[in-house]
Each structure stands twice: as structure tokens, then as C-alpha cells.
Design an enzyme around this catalytic site. Structure first.
Site, PDB file in Angstrom:
ATOM      1  N   ASP A   1       0.842  -1.195   0.000  1.00  0.00           N
ATOM      2  CA  ASP A   1       0.000   0.000   0.000  1.00  0.00           C
ATOM      3  C   ASP A   1       0.879   1.247   0.000  1.00  0.00           C
ATOM      4  O   ASP A   1       1.720   1.415   0.893  1.00  0.00           O
ATOM      5  CB  ASP A   1      -0.893  -0.034   1.251  1.00  0.00           C
ATOM      6  N   ASP A   2       0.715   2.097  -1.005  1.00  0.00           N
ATOM      7  CA  ASP A   2       1.427   3.392  -1.049  1.00  0.00           C
ATOM      8  C   ASP A   2       2.947   3.259  -1.140  1.00  0.00           C
ATOM      9  O   ASP A   2       3.679   4.079  -0.582  1.00  0.00           O
ATOM     10  CB  ASP A   2       1.093   4.254   0.184  1.00  0.00           C
TER      11      ASP A   2
ATOM     12  N   CYS B   1      -6.242   3.943  -3.513  1.00  0.00           N
ATOM     13  CA  CYS B   1      -6.480   2.553  -3.086  1.00  0.00           C
ATOM     14  C   CYS B   1      -7.718   1.876  -3.661  1.00  0.00           C
ATOM     15  O   CYS B   1      -7.615   0.839  -4.325  1.00  0.00           O
ATOM     16  CB  CYS B   1      -6.625   2.506  -1.559  1.00  0.00           C
TER      17      CYS B   1
ATOM     18  N   LYS C   1      -5.937  -5.717   3.655  1.00  0.00           N
ATOM     19  CA  LYS C   1      -6.855  -4.578   3.479  1.00  0.00           C
ATOM     20  C   LYS C   1      -7.874  -4.778   2.358  1.00  0.00           C
ATOM     21  O   LYS C   1      -7.514  -5.089   1.239  1.00  0.00           O
ATOM     22  CB  LYS C   1      -6.002  -3.333   3.195  1.00  0.00           C
TER      23      LYS C   1
ATOM     24  N   HIS D   1     -11.117  -2.460   1.620  1.00  0.00           N
ATOM     25  CA  HIS D   1     -11.382  -1.121   1.067  1.00  0.00           C
ATOM     26  C   HIS D   1     -12.278  -1.120  -0.179  1.00  0.00           C
ATOM     27  O   HIS D   1     -12.132  -0.270  -1.067  1.00  0.00           O
ATOM     28  CB  HIS D   1     -10.067  -0.376   0.760  1.00  0.00           C
TER      29      HIS D   1
ATOM     30  N   HIS E   1       1.214   2.279   4.184  1.00  0.00           N
ATOM     31  CA  HIS E   1       0.294   3.417   4.227  1.00  0.00           C
ATOM     32  C   HIS E   1       0.480   4.181   5.546  1.00  0.00           C
ATOM     33  O   HIS E   1       0.862   3.583   6.556  1.00  0.00           O
ATOM     34  CB  HIS E   1      -1.131   2.861   4.142  1.00  0.00           C
TER      35      HIS E   1
ATOM     36  N   ASP F   1      -0.373  -0.515  -4.868  1.00  0.00           N
ATOM     37  CA  ASP F   1      -1.715  -0.144  -5.346  1.00  0.00           C
ATOM     38  C   ASP F   1      -1.717   1.218  -6.025  1.00  0.00           C
ATOM     39  O   ASP F   1      -2.601   1.513  -6.817  1.00  0.00           O
ATOM     40  CB  ASP F   1      -2.731  -0.168  -4.191  1.00  0.00           C
ATOM     41  N   ASN F   2      -0.735   2.052  -5.676  1.00  0.00           N
ATOM     42  CA  ASN F   2      -0.612   3.381  -6.305  1.00  0.00           C
ATOM     43  C   ASN F   2       0.771   3.910  -5.959  1.00  0.00           C
ATOM     44  O   ASN F   2       1.507   3.286  -5.185  1.00  0.00           O
ATOM     45  CB  ASN F   2      -1.710   4.352  -5.828  1.00  0.00           C
TER      46      ASN F   2
ATOM     47  N   LYS G   1       1.057   9.771  -5.162  1.00  0.00           N
ATOM     48  CA  LYS G   1      -0.273   9.227  -4.894  1.00  0.00           C
ATOM     49  C   LYS G   1      -1.345  10.307  -5.086  1.00  0.00           C
ATOM     50  O   LYS G   1      -1.097  11.462  -4.743  1.00  0.00           O
ATOM     51  CB  LYS G   1      -0.323   8.714  -3.452  1.00  0.00           C
TER      52      LYS G   1
END
Ligand SMILES: *[C@@H]1O[C@H](CO)[C@@H](O)[C@H](O)[C@H]1NC(C)=O
Ligand SMILES: *[C@@H]1O[C@H](CO)[C@@H](O)[C@H](O)[C@H]1NC(C)=O
Ligand SMILES: *[C@@H]1O[C@H](CO)[C@@H](O)[C@H](O)[C@H]1NC(C)=O
Ligand SMILES: *[C@@H]1O[C@H](CO)[C@@H](O)[C@H](O)[C@H]1NC(C)=O
Length: 376
Positions: free
Chosen positions: A32-33, A70, A124, A126, A215, A273-274, A291
């Protein structure tokens, strides 16, 4: 004559194995991130020996695109549709918002389950939780251990949103209070290992493993920070420590894959994810943006694939791939049929043999609320 006959029999046996062998296990890891410049194979300041080894043994993806935040990226991975086709193109789902990934879409785990896979999710979600029907165990996962929202504290597993605090960590549908105080990278690695230890290998396995790391909030056990004594910017130091904790988690899972003989028939996909949020310690150099933006720094993913079924390995692949393509690619290697109207393209030839990418264009996003649009 004898040797000729032997050779013929061997050939026939291997053909039969090829035709009837069970589809590969798939371990789909999402960070994540994680920024472009936040991985050791690109930036030697970053200590990620386990990820580096997998990336270098496998195929480093250098033109793999994702959505800028996300929820839309996770939507793309699991449906094969661009978020503007599923209604999830605007930002992310916040706790009080009563919506989710529309139920008319059949998700990748559900498709794989119909093909004989055991399907597990750790980490996660989301993609909505306003009704049970929107949550992981109702959408194709046999088991789920993780959280529903976009972020939370790494030890307490509380999410504070607009002055309201809620505990968000579940074992299937039940709150997992016992894990209070445990660091999430550790919880998720432990759960993934437990799945690998207990899985009956007569069935193929799909393990979807979207980590909380890295994240915000910036939280990590001290010992990982000790790895970066020379980094003076505190946010960067903590962020890098979180990246190393993630790397250790992946290392522990890889050890388990080896120990139980999974490596011979397991495809590992690793992707962020990004792009990285530079205001939270990430770094996307030399890419522009971060992001949330549609620039390269927000949408070009740190990613790789690993596995013995890749015919060409140990190089950097430059074929254009988009997050929606994982759905089609993974479904196809599992022996499934990809619905023709899906946005994702089966990119197996590209990632396994370095064949030219079948993708010539993609839509970065169409967000009428933010007035942000782009097409490649
Ligand atoms: C990989 O992507 C980076 C960033 O866009 C670019 O600078 C580099 O030239 C690419 N590498 C290859 C081998 O295409
Ligand atoms: C999660 O629930 C399952 C089934 O009830 C149970 O076997 C398992 O031990 C639980 N895991 C944790 C970490 O509590
Ligand atoms: C990895 O395994 C080691 C040894 O069991 C353990 O001490 C460590 O906490 C694990 N790390 C993570 C992130 O799970
Ligand atoms: C694994 O599954 C197969 C087929 O369903 C079954 O025959 C076998 O007993 C199972 N093995 C274990 C250890 O449960």
C-alpha cells in the site's frame, strides 16, 4: 530401440502432465502506497533484500500502471474493469459512506473458486462494508483476516475518522480483539504462513495478500528504524523502516513457500496499489507527481512477478500492463475463460515470454467530481 521407446514414453508422460497438471498457486501481494523509488532493486538506500531477490530472480515490471488511489486499484485487480466502469472512479470509500464495489460484478476469487481454487484473503479490503454482502467472505474468499477500511493504526487497529474511533480488524466476520497491540505486518505474515501450512495441496491456492504496509500513519517497531541510522528526516526514516518490515514479512512467507514445496508451482505477483505519498515519507524519483495524481509518480507501479512457469526470467520487462490486466491474466492461467467485455487483457505472453504487450492504450481515470481525466 529401448532408449527410443523410453524417450517416447517420457515424452508422452510429460505431455500428459502438461495437459492435466493442476493450475498454479497464485500469491498476489499488494503493498500500500509504495513509491517508485522505495524498493531496493531501484534504490540501494532501501533495505528490501527479500523483495530484491524475488524481483531479480523473476521479472521486474517497468511499465505496470495502477490507479492513483487505493479503492479504484483494488477494484481493478479484482474485477478487471476500470473504475469508471464500476462507479468507483472518485477517490476512496470512507467509513460512513454506504456504498461499495457493486454486487453485480463477480470477483476474481469467486471465479477462481469455481475453477477449484481455495481462496484466502489477508489484509486490506477497502471495497465497501455497508452490508455483509459487500465484504470479502461474501465475495469469493473462503477466509478473510484483515480490515475493511483504507487505513488505521498499525498496533491498536483503530481507525479515527472525523473524531469517531472504531476497531477494524476481523477474522472472517468477527472482530479480532486479541490482536490488539500486534504490528500488522506481523499479523498478516503469521496468518499467511498458517494458510500455507494448512492448505491441502491437491487443490490450487489463491492467496490475496494486500498488506497495510506502508500506508500512513507512520508506525513501526523501533528495531526496523535502527536499520536507517543515517536517514535524518524522521518521516522518511520511519517510512523506510516500514518498507523493511514489509520486506521481512514477505521473506518469512517466501521461506514458508520454500519449506512446504510451493515454489515449484506458485506464481507470485507483487505490486503497489498506487504511487508513494511524498507527504508521508515516500519517494517516486525521478517520476513526476505522487499518490492521488494522474502523473507517472501516482500511477506507475513498483511491481514484479516470480515463478518457475515464467519462461524468461531475470530481466526488466517494459511491456505496458495495467492493473485491470491481472484479472484476465490470472484467470487465464487458472484455466478460466475471460468475459469479452472486461477491460483487462490477458498479458501472460508478455510477462512470461517478453512478447510485445497487447495493450496499446488505457484510461488513467475519468473523475467528473475532481475534473481529472487522462488517457494514454
Ligand atoms: C523504466 O522506467 C523508468 C521510469 O519511467 C525509465 O526511466 C526507464 O528508462 C525504464 N527502463 C527501461 C528499461 O525501459
Ligand atoms: C480465526 O477463526 C478461525 C475459525 O473460527 C479459527 O480457527 C482461527 O483460529 C481464528 N484465527 C485467529 C488468529 O484467531
Ligand atoms: C519473521 O520471522 C521471524 C522469525 O520467526 C520473526 O522474529 C519476525 O517477527 C517475523 N517478521 C514478520 C514481519 O512477521
Ligand atoms: C486432500 O484432499 C484430497 C482430495 O480432496 C483428499 O483425498 C486428501 O485426503 C486430503 N488430504 C488431507 C491431508 O486432508
Amino acid at each position: 530401440m529401448n532408449t527410443l521407446l523410453q524417450a517416447l514414453i517420457l515424452f508422452l508422460v510429460s505431455m500428459l502432465q502438461l495437459c492435466y497438471s493442476k493450475p498454479p498457486n497464485i500469491v498476489f501481494i499488494v503493498a500500500d502506497d509504495l513509491g517508485w523509488n522505495d524498493v531496493g532493486w531501484r534504490n540501494e538506500q532501501v533495505l528490501t533484500p527479500n523483495l530484491d531477490k524475488l524481483a531479480r530472480e523473476g521479472v521486474i515490471l517497468n511499465s505496470s500502471y495502477v490507479q492513483p488511489v487505493c479503492t479504484p486499484s483494488r477494484n481493478a485487480f479484482l474485477t478487471g474493469y476500470f473504475p469508471f466502469h464500476t462507479g468507483l472512479q472518485h477517490f476512496v470509500i470512507f467509513p460512513p459512506q454506504p456504498y461499495g464495489l457493486p454486487l453485480k460484478f463477480t470477483l476474481l476469487p469467486e471465479r477462481l473458486r469455481k475453477l477449484g481454487y481455495d481462496t484466502h484473503m489477508v489484509g486490506k479490503w477497502h471495497l465497501g462494508f455497508c452490508k455483509w454482502e459487500y465484504t470479502p467472505t461474501y465475495r469469493g474468499f473462503d477466509t478473510f483476516l484483515g480490515y475493511y477500511n483504507g487505513e488505521e493504526h498499525y498496533f491498536s487497529h483503530d481507525y479515527t475518522y472525523q473524531n469517531k474511533k472504531g476497531f477494524d480488524l476481523r477474522n472472517n466476520t468477527k472482530p479480532l480483539r486479541e490482536a490488539t497491540g500486534d504490528y500488522s505486518a506481523n499479523i498478516y505474515a503469521t496468518r499467511a504462513i498458517e494458510i500455507l501450512e494448512n492448505h491441502n495441496k491437491s487443490k490450487p491456492l489463491f492467496l490475496y495478500l494486500p498488506f497495510q504496509s506502508v500506508h500512513a500513519p507512520l508506525e513501526v517497531p523501533e528495531r526496523y528504524k535502527d536499520l536507517y541510522p543515517a536517514v535524518k528526516t524522521q518521516a522518511r526514516r520511519t517510512y523506510l523502516a516500514m518498507v523493511s518490515a514489509l520486506d521481512e514479512a514477505v521473506g518469512n512467507i517466501t521461506d514458508t513457500l520454500k519449506k512446504y514445496g510451493y515454489m515449484d508451482d506458485t506464481l507470485i505477483v507483487f505490486t503497489t496499489d498506487n504511487g508513494g505519498p511524498v507527504n508521508w515519507g515516500a519517494n517516486n524519483w525521478p517520476l513526476r507527481g505522487a499518490k492521488v495524481t494522474l502523473w507517472e509518480g501516482g500511477t506507475k507501479a513498483s511491481a514484479f512477478v516470480h515463478g518457475p512457469m515464467l519462461k524468461k526470467r531475470g530481466y526488466t520487462n517494459t511491456g505496458m500492463i495495467h492493473a485491470v490486466d491481472w484479472y484476465a491474466t490470472l484467470l487465464s492461467i487458472a484455466g478460466g475463460k475471460v468475459d469479452p467485455d472486461v477491460d483487462g487483457i490477458d498479458q501472460w505472453d508478455t510477462i512470461s515470454s517478453d512478447a510485445p504487450s497487447k495493450r496499446k492504450r488505457f484510461v488513467y481515470n475519468i473523475d467528473e467530481i475532481d475534473d481529472s481525466f487522462a488517457i494514454r
